[in-house]
Design an enzyme around this catalytic site. Structure first.
Site, mmCIF file in Angstrom:
data_model
loop_
_atom_site.group_PDB
_atom_site.id
_atom_site.type_symbol
_atom_site.label_atom_id
_atom_site.label_comp_id
_atom_site.label_asym_id
_atom_site.label_seq_id
_atom_site.Cartn_x
_atom_site.Cartn_y
_atom_site.Cartn_z
ATOM 1 N N HIS A 61 0.645 -1.293 0.079
ATOM 2 C CA HIS A 61 -0.054 -0.041 0.048
ATOM 3 C C HIS A 61 0.998 1.244 0.043
ATOM 4 O O HIS A 61 0.770 1.964 -1.049
ATOM 5 C CB HIS A 61 -0.995 -0.093 1.100
ATOM 6 C CG HIS A 61 -1.739 1.323 1.367
ATOM 7 N ND1 HIS A 61 -2.550 1.918 0.461
ATOM 8 C CD2 HIS A 61 -1.494 2.148 2.392
ATOM 9 C CE1 HIS A 61 -2.916 2.905 1.003
ATOM 10 N NE2 HIS A 61 -2.482 2.987 2.162
ATOM 11 N N HIS A 86 3.506 7.129 5.546
ATOM 12 C CA HIS A 86 2.488 7.884 5.767
ATOM 13 C C HIS A 86 1.288 7.054 6.941
ATOM 14 O O HIS A 86 0.772 7.662 7.660
ATOM 15 C CB HIS A 86 1.266 8.169 4.896
ATOM 16 C CG HIS A 86 0.586 7.145 4.018
ATOM 17 N ND1 HIS A 86 1.082 6.176 3.043
ATOM 18 C CD2 HIS A 86 -0.842 6.771 4.297
ATOM 19 C CE1 HIS A 86 0.123 5.411 2.756
ATOM 20 N NE2 HIS A 86 -0.861 5.575 3.504
ATOM 21 N N GLU A 90 0.543 5.940 12.435
ATOM 22 C CA GLU A 90 -0.797 5.633 12.854
ATOM 23 C C GLU A 90 -1.052 4.071 13.321
ATOM 24 O O GLU A 90 -1.510 3.605 14.107
ATOM 25 C CB GLU A 90 -1.627 5.986 11.797
ATOM 26 C CG GLU A 90 -3.178 6.061 12.290
ATOM 27 C CD GLU A 90 -4.258 6.488 11.043
ATOM 28 O OE1 GLU A 90 -3.483 6.726 9.911
ATOM 29 O OE2 GLU A 90 -5.136 6.124 11.142
ATOM 30 N N ASP A 91 -0.507 3.311 12.503
ATOM 31 C CA ASP A 91 -0.497 1.818 12.614
ATOM 32 C C ASP A 91 0.575 0.994 13.316
ATOM 33 O O ASP A 91 0.485 -0.315 13.577
ATOM 34 C CB ASP A 91 -0.587 1.082 11.126
ATOM 35 C CG ASP A 91 -1.927 1.763 10.542
ATOM 36 O OD1 ASP A 91 -2.902 2.220 10.989
ATOM 37 O OD2 ASP A 91 -2.014 1.559 9.323
ATOM 38 N N ASP A 154 -3.323 8.277 -1.532
ATOM 39 C CA ASP A 154 -3.811 7.254 -0.481
ATOM 40 C C ASP A 154 -5.193 6.895 -0.806
ATOM 41 O O ASP A 154 -5.372 5.654 -1.079
ATOM 42 C CB ASP A 154 -3.686 7.791 0.894
ATOM 43 C CG ASP A 154 -3.926 6.772 2.022
ATOM 44 O OD1 ASP A 154 -3.588 5.740 1.775
ATOM 45 O OD2 ASP A 154 -4.267 7.393 3.073
ATOM 46 N N ASP A 274 -21.715 14.362 -26.513
ATOM 47 C CA ASP A 274 -20.446 14.421 -26.276
ATOM 48 C C ASP A 274 -19.874 13.133 -25.654
ATOM 49 O O ASP A 274 -19.123 13.427 -24.573
ATOM 50 C CB ASP A 274 -20.186 15.718 -25.703
ATOM 51 C CG ASP A 274 -21.092 16.069 -24.409
ATOM 52 O OD1 ASP A 274 -21.943 14.983 -24.088
ATOM 53 O OD2 ASP A 274 -20.845 16.904 -23.739
HETATM 54 MN MN MN Z 1 -2.914 4.790 3.702
#
Ligand code: MN
Length: 762
Positions: A61, A86, A90-91, A154, A274
């Site tokens: 990811h 990123h 958090e994890d 993300d 269109d």
């Molecule tokens: Mn993520």
């Protein structure tokens, strides 16, 4: 099912890692390379024992997000480092200070921003918390745009891999994407990401529609290819003769925008004219790119007849998200309108990848115009965040939507300077846009040399000359005349200060009035007066007393009435209805403050929920003075609401009637839920339109079908026919929607009839 094969996975991780480096548009330095490698090693070890819902290693990811960040958005090495890291804070067990120690303060700040804006629209949270989260997201946006750009990458990867999520999560994530992330991507000029996000959302929210349209696109491909090749050929030849370097191709619209068109116009897939556009991208040097675009435009128009109403020149005035191009719509030899988009390579890159591309060109000194719409947009967001510190989050969110997601208009000053304003802006918005002192003293304007009031809405291309007066000052209504957040917050601030100035004067005056009635001047009694006149707070009440908007004679009946029983039905509705009862009924048509902060839909919902009892509409309720207006002709079975109009009664409108929406914003606290009684016998006037291929006996056959239902009475009928096509309109009295639907179905089956529609609004 995903099968775990660790050796294979190791190879795959390295393959994806190398792909990131291949995507860089420029050489990167040794230090940059090292920083990315360090981030990669840390991310791999931090996520080592975790897997995604699909079973794949989690590290895929962040690697994919980093790849999107370079490949699709065009950001640099710092952003790649942040993308790789990123989800680490958090994890996993790593902390923000680990990141700061390893990668410096900039990376740490961006990762922090990314961690904070995790869930914006969590349905378990109240709307105001969601709005607060959204505000946070914008703060990080104005802090460093890279935060939101990485966040978009993300989100894009999460949307691409949404299959493995449970259905309820899919729906939640998809709706958040369509409501927040796609508009943000659009606003930042990331066109291809925006389209992909929209299509993926549709895929999960409306899978049937998504599959249907993508199937149709596939089926119609051979025919379309032919059409495109035939159309392009002469253009290609002429451009070659002119020695222009270019690429030309046909591009199919996104599934989501095709669906949007079908819905908006009520047409089948085949009638979306269109469906695709031709794009010509010129490889011209910056010095001649604009002139070359106009040259190509002239060539295309010499080959095909252009529709003059459909020329869009985004080169002379770029859109505020940075978009530049010429759009023209021409008639092809097959009798079909085709849109041709003309732009340079630089414009194309900005159009597809938005902000980052635009920024790079600017840093390289290539962007000829310096400050562009995007820079202005970002500085406007900053300004808005500063101004809105004291406003509540809900009104902030609405203002934001109004100002930053909607379209915009371009108007001119008397000296010919262009100003861009949010769509729907008025003279008052324009005045505040120039300067707040001008805003506070504006009494009117000359728009295209014609005198107009301050609440006049402006249109694209208007020339506006503001007229001011020293004696002018703002009042409460002004808040409703403006759409730009800047004007709104300036007016609100002015009103707050003004109220504060008259606080003591108004309080003394009210005390005097109450003393004459021998009513003690207690907090409780003050609040009672405040509620009776629907004032938001004491300072508003005192101000209006000081301004003689509320006088002794208005207050007097209040203290008498408090004792009496209210038999009057009207008052009962009011008392039950809302917390801000208006007992004065003096035709006070100030917009209800509460409802102007919510959007209209929510406001109606809130009002309706507050009122368990509903207004039953029927001929036996004679004492209710209700009015069926001509604008939308509601009939039993329609969704309707009632709006209490002072001194008139209750107007019953269909909930989608534009007139009703206007009234609701004016009489926000006077909405009553209305429902039809069953077995209604009254006839209500409504109308249908019918069109199709004419033939002898057509009118007779249609009327025959209508008359089959004895409950229906025709009031008028008109039919006209030309070139074998007829159009008809029948006005009739009818009992309810199911009768109407039956009758319309029957008419639709008449041989030759193509379309039967109900007339919605006059
Ligand atoms: Mn993520």
């Amino acid at each position: 099912m995903y099968k775990i094969d660790e050796a294979q996975e190791k190879k795959e991780i390295l393959r994806r890692y190398r792909l990131i480096f291949k995507s860089f548009k420029r050489e990167i330095s040794q230090e940059e390379h090292e920083a990315i490698h360090k981030a990669f090693v840390l991310a791999v070890s931090a996520h080592e024992h975790t897997r995604r819902k699909s079973g794949e290693p989690y590290i895929y990811h962040p690697l994919e997000v980093a790849h999107i960040v370079v490949e699709d958005i065009g950001l640099g090495p710092t952003a790649v480092v942040c993308a790789l890291l990123h989800d680490v804070v958090e994890d996993t067990e790593y902390t923000l200070s680990d990141i700061e120690n390893g990668f410096g303060p900039t990376v740490a700040r961006i990762v922090d921003g990314l961690t904070k804006i995790d869930a914006i629209f969590d349905q378990n949270q109240s709307f105001s918390i969601q709005a607060e989260n959204f505000k946070k997201l914008l703060f990080s946006l104005s802090d460093d745009v890279r935060v939101i750009l990485i966040k978009l990458a993300d989100r894009l990867h999460n949307m691409r891999t949404l299959d493995s999520m449970p259905r309820d999560k899919q729906l939640k994530i998809a709706s958040e994407t369509i409501n927040i992330y796609a508009p943000l991507a659009h606003r930042l000029g990331l066109f291809s990401i925006k389209s992909e996000l929209e299509d993926l959302s549709l895929k999960y929210t409306e899978p049937d529609i998504y599959n249907f349209i993508s199937e149709k696109i596939k089926q119609s491909e051979p025919e379309r290819e032919d059409l495109i090749n035939n159309f392009i050929e002469p253009i290609r030849k002429k451009l070659d003769n002119e020695c222009l370097k270019f690429s030309i191709s046909g591009r199919v619209k996104s599934i989501c925008s095709i669906w949007g068109k079908m819905k908006k116009k009520g047409i089948p897939f085949e009638e979306v004219y269109d469906l695709f556009a031709i794009r010509i991208v010129l490889d011209s040097p910056v010095e001649t790119e604009k002139a070359d675009c106009y040259r190509v435009y002239a060539i295309v128009n010499s080959l095909y007849r252009a529709n003059p109403d459909r020329l869009r020149d985004w080169i002379a005035i770029p859109k505020s998200n940075g978009y530049e191009a010429l759009h023209t719509t021409v008639m092809s030899n097959t009798g079909r309108w085709i849109e041709v988009q003309i732009r340079s390579k630089r414009m194309d890159e900005i159009a597809e990848r938005g902000y980052a591309a635009h920024w790079r060109y600017k840093n390289e000194g290539i962007n000829p115009d310096g400050e562009t719409g995007l820079d202005l947009w970002l500085s406007k967001i900053k300004e808005m965040l500063e101004h809105s510190a004291s406003d509540n989050s809900l009104s902030f969110l609405n203002d934001f939507r109004q100002n930053f997601f909607n379209g915009e208009i371009y108007v001119y000053t008397p000296t010919g300077e262009v100003k861009s304003l949010p769509a729907g802006s008025t003279v008052l918005d324009f005045a505040f846009h120039i300067h707040s002192e001008i805003g506070f003293t504006v009494i009117g304007a000359k728009v295209n040399h014609k005198l107009v009031p301050i609440n006049q809405k402006l249109k694209n291309g208007d020339q506006v000359e503001i007229i001011t007066s020293k004696t002018q000052k703002p009042n409460e209504n002004w808040v409703n005349y403006v759409v730009s957040s800047r004007a709104k917050s300036k007016i609100r601030q002015w009103l707050r200060e003004e109220h504060a100035r008259y606080y003591n004067q108004g309080r003394d005056a009210l005390q005097q009035i109450m003393t004459t009635f021998s009513v003690p001047f207690t907090e409780e009694n003050i609040r009672m007066v405040q509620n009776a006149f629907s004032r938001k707070n004491k300072s508003e009440l005192f101000y209006d007393v000081a301004m003689h908007k509320i006088e002794e004679k208005d207050i007097k009946p209040l203290f008498k009435q408090a004792e009496e029983k209210h038999e009057n039905w009207f008052w009962q509705m009011f008392r039950r209805g809302s917390s801000s009862n208006n007992a004065s009924a003096s035709g006070n048509n100030r917009t209800d403050k509460q409802s102007s902060n919510l959007n209209l839909q929510d406001a109606i919902q809130a009002q309706v929920e507050n009122k368990p009892e509903s207004l039953l509409l029927g001929n036996d309720v004679k004492n209710l003075n209700y009015i069926i207006p001509e604008c939308c002709n509601p009939i039993p079975g329609d969704d309707v609401i009632g709006i209490i109009i002072p001194n008139k009664g209750i107007e019953v409108h269909r909930t989608n009637c534009p007139k009703a929406i206007e009234l609701m914003s004016q009489y926000g606290n006077r909405i009553v839920k209305a429902k039809w009684k069953k077995n209604e016998k009254i006839g209500f006037l409504t109308g249908i339109t019918i069109s199709g291929f004419d033939r002898p006996g057509m009118a007779r056959d249609i009327l025959g079908k209508v008359n089959e239902d004895p409950q229906i009475n025709i009031r008028s009928i008109s039919m006209k026919s030309a070139e074998g096509i007829f159009e008809g309109q029948i006005m009739l009295y009818i009992n309810n929607t199911s009768h109407l639907q039956d009758m319309m179905d029957k008419v639709g089956q008449v041989d030759g009839v193509e379309k039967v529609n109900r007339i919605d609004h006059k």
